[in-house]
Scaffold this motif. Structure first.
Motif, short mmCIF file in Angstrom:
data_model
loop_
_atom_site.label_atom_id
_atom_site.label_comp_id
_atom_site.label_asym_id
_atom_site.label_seq_id
_atom_site.Cartn_x
_atom_site.Cartn_y
_atom_site.Cartn_z
N ASN A 132 44.39 23.25 38.33
CA ASN A 132 43.35 23.09 37.17
C ASN A 132 42.42 21.89 37.93
N PRO A 133 41.24 21.92 37.30
CA PRO A 133 40.20 21.10 38.07
C PRO A 133 40.41 19.56 37.79
N TYR A 134 40.02 18.71 38.73
CA TYR A 134 39.92 17.50 38.23
C TYR A 134 38.89 17.22 37.22
N ASP A 135 37.47 17.65 37.57
CA ASP A 135 36.53 17.60 36.92
C ASP A 135 36.16 19.12 36.12
N GLY A 136 36.68 18.96 34.81
CA GLY A 136 36.48 20.32 34.14
C GLY A 136 37.48 20.28 33.34
N ASP A 137 37.59 21.64 32.60
CA ASP A 137 38.58 21.83 31.44
C ASP A 137 39.95 22.23 32.24
N ARG A 138 40.94 21.30 31.86
CA ARG A 138 42.21 21.58 32.37
C ARG A 138 42.96 22.19 31.22
N VAL A 139 43.18 23.74 31.32
CA VAL A 139 43.38 24.45 30.36
C VAL A 139 45.27 24.68 30.26
N ALA A 140 45.52 24.13 28.99
CA ALA A 140 47.03 24.26 28.64
C ALA A 140 47.50 25.70 28.92
N GLY A 141 48.67 25.94 29.60
CA GLY A 141 49.22 27.08 29.80
C GLY A 141 48.59 27.84 30.84
N THR A 142 47.79 27.24 31.66
CA THR A 142 47.29 27.93 33.00
C THR A 142 47.47 26.93 34.30
N VAL A 143 47.18 27.41 35.35
CA VAL A 143 47.66 26.86 36.65
C VAL A 143 46.27 26.64 37.45
N GLY A 144 45.05 26.92 36.71
CA GLY A 144 43.82 26.72 37.19
C GLY A 144 43.40 27.60 38.40
N PHE A 145 42.63 27.20 39.24
CA PHE A 145 41.80 28.14 40.26
C PHE A 145 42.69 28.03 41.71
N PRO A 146 42.16 28.93 42.33
CA PRO A 146 42.86 28.96 43.72
C PRO A 146 42.03 27.80 44.53
N LEU A 147 42.92 26.98 45.23
CA LEU A 147 42.48 25.91 45.95
C LEU A 147 41.85 26.48 47.16
N PRO A 148 40.71 25.58 47.90
CA PRO A 148 39.77 26.12 48.78
C PRO A 148 40.69 26.61 49.76
N GLY A 149 40.28 27.73 50.33
CA GLY A 149 41.14 28.53 51.45
C GLY A 149 42.37 29.33 50.93
N VAL A 150 42.39 29.39 49.83
CA VAL A 150 43.78 30.15 49.38
C VAL A 150 43.10 31.33 48.67
N THR A 151 43.53 32.55 48.87
CA THR A 151 43.35 33.67 48.13
C THR A 151 44.60 34.12 47.19
N VAL A 152 44.18 34.39 46.04
CA VAL A 152 45.22 34.83 44.98
C VAL A 152 44.59 36.34 44.62
N ARG A 153 45.71 37.21 44.44
CA ARG A 153 45.39 38.28 43.70
C ARG A 153 46.46 38.68 42.95
N VAL A 154 46.08 39.58 41.85
CA VAL A 154 47.08 40.17 40.89
C VAL A 154 47.24 41.53 41.44
N VAL A 155 48.58 42.17 41.46
CA VAL A 155 48.57 43.72 41.80
C VAL A 155 49.58 44.24 40.75
N ASP A 156 49.09 45.39 40.72
CA ASP A 156 50.40 46.41 39.97
C ASP A 156 51.46 46.23 40.66
N THR A 157 52.72 45.97 39.87
CA THR A 157 53.94 45.96 40.56
C THR A 157 54.28 47.16 41.01
N ALA A 158 53.82 48.43 40.53
CA ALA A 158 54.38 49.82 40.98
C ALA A 158 53.30 50.14 42.20
N THR A 159 52.18 49.98 41.98
CA THR A 159 51.21 50.77 43.27
C THR A 159 51.00 49.72 44.21
N GLY A 160 50.83 48.35 43.96
CA GLY A 160 50.49 47.29 44.78
C GLY A 160 48.96 47.15 44.78
#
Ligand code: MCA
Length: 312
Positions: free
Chosen positions: A118-146
């Motif tokens: 979650n951001p230091y400056d900005g909304d820290r949203v309950a129930g979320t873990v915020g945004f990818p840190l610099p240099g980190v790529t996060v993707r969400v894929v279908d568990t069956a097809t990838g």
């Protein structure tokens, strides 16, 4: 920041306490109170001379139990960080109303170090873990097809970046199984990314229990119980626990006429498993629920025992 003072009450034999808390303090040229263990009253006493606390969710639920926790107690504090296990939105909200601080929740793993925050400056949203840190790529894929999924859809969280480890020590097959062909680490966490880009973790596909920020692999515990006289088989699950987030629970099938009870199982495990891996409850059933493939349906057991620790 160099003038920060961290309250460090985490074990230093894990990534959180060693790499995140200690190394970051050294890198910043800041200082810390290094405590032998987490004691909420001691932590509260140090807050007037400190600026940052890094903890697992259990730290925050225990601090909330102290009547001393209020806006005056945290007047000198700049930042409260939580990680290693999911912080309940309820804890985030209660802590905010008692102290005026929005706990900054972030997401890491031993295999990857820190992934999102979650951001230091900005909304820290309950129930979320915020945004990818610099240099980190996060993707969400279908568990069956990838295949990568659009915003808002739930799938497997995969991570790529220089923060990700090279592999498991001397376990090439496990390493190969947990990376995709295009180099993403398959976290085992199920989640989604919302339209604002916040990552939400909604579940776990790996058969893992997280209790007070410690990982417990059910197979290890099941292996010990299965060896006991009078036991046919068992399944070890994590169910909601007010203090540890998840409480390790063993569901055991006895041999006909066997006298083995909860105390006997706990006694048998006492000297062969670390305390945090030992079940907090042992339940007995006639048979374990299985799907048509014969696989034990742990989700059914988790639902059945969801209220087991409701009263603490
Ligand atoms: C202690 N016990 C536990 C746990 N801790 N049982 C289950 N789960 C636990 N986590 C046992 C004790 O042995 C004791 O057993 C009983 O529970 C009560 O102990 P208590 O005194 O209340 O516990 P404590 O010593 O105060 O410890 C609770 C704790 C501790 C402070 C939450 O578990 C802790 O420091 N957790 C942090 C773990 C951590 O750093 N994880 C980071 C992994 P008896 O009843 O026999 O007396 S790194 C990571 O996850 C990634 C990289 C990340 O993102 O950070």
């Amino acid at each position: 920041m160099a003038d920060d003072r961290l309250i460090h009450a985490l074990p230093i034999f894990h990534t959180h306490g060693l790499f995140v808390a200690t190394n970051v303090t050294l890198l910043a040229g800041a200082s810390m109170f290094l405590l032998p263990k987490f004691d909420p009253e001691e932590v509260l006493s140090l807050m007037s001379r400190s600026t940052v606390l890094m903890g697992v969710p259990t730290f925050y639920t225990r601090l909330l139990q102290s009547p001393r926790l209020d806006r005056d107690a945290v007047a000198n504090m700049r930042l409260f960080v939580s990680g290693s296990a999911p912080l309940l939105a309820e804890t985030h909200v209660q802590f905010g109303s008692r102290t005026g601080h929005a706990i900054l929740e972030r997401y890491g793993m031993t295999e990857t170090n820190m992934n999102t925050s979650n951001p230091y400056d900005g909304d820290r949203v309950a129930g979320t873990v915020g945004f990818p840190l610099p240099g980190v790529t996060v993707r969400v894929v279908d568990t069956a097809t990838g295949k990568p999924l659009p915003f808002g859809e739930t799938g497997m969280i995969e991570i790529k970046g220089s923060n990700v480890f090279k592999g498991y020590w001397r376990m090439p097959e496990k390493t190969a199984a947990e990376f995709t062909s295009d180099g993403f680490f398959i976290t085992g966490d199920l989640g989604k990314i919302d339209e604002r880009g916040y990552v939400h973790i909604v579940g776990r596909s790996k058969d893992l229990v997280i209790s007070g920020g410690y990982n417990i692999y059910p197979k290890e515990v099941e292996g010990e119980i299965d060896q006991m006289e009078g036991v046919v088989e068992c399944a070890v699950i994590g169910v909601p626990h007010p203090d540890f987030g998840e409480g390790v629970t063993a569901v055991v099938v006895r041999k006909p006429g066997a006298l083995v009870d909860e105390a006997a199982v706990l006694m048998a495990l006492r000297d062969c498993l670390a305390r945090y891996k030992q079940p907090r409850r042992v339940m007995f059933v006639d048979e374990l629920p299985r799907n048509t493939m014969g696989k034990v349906q742990k989700n059914v057991l988790r639902e059945q025992y969801a209220g087991l620790f409701a009263d603490g």
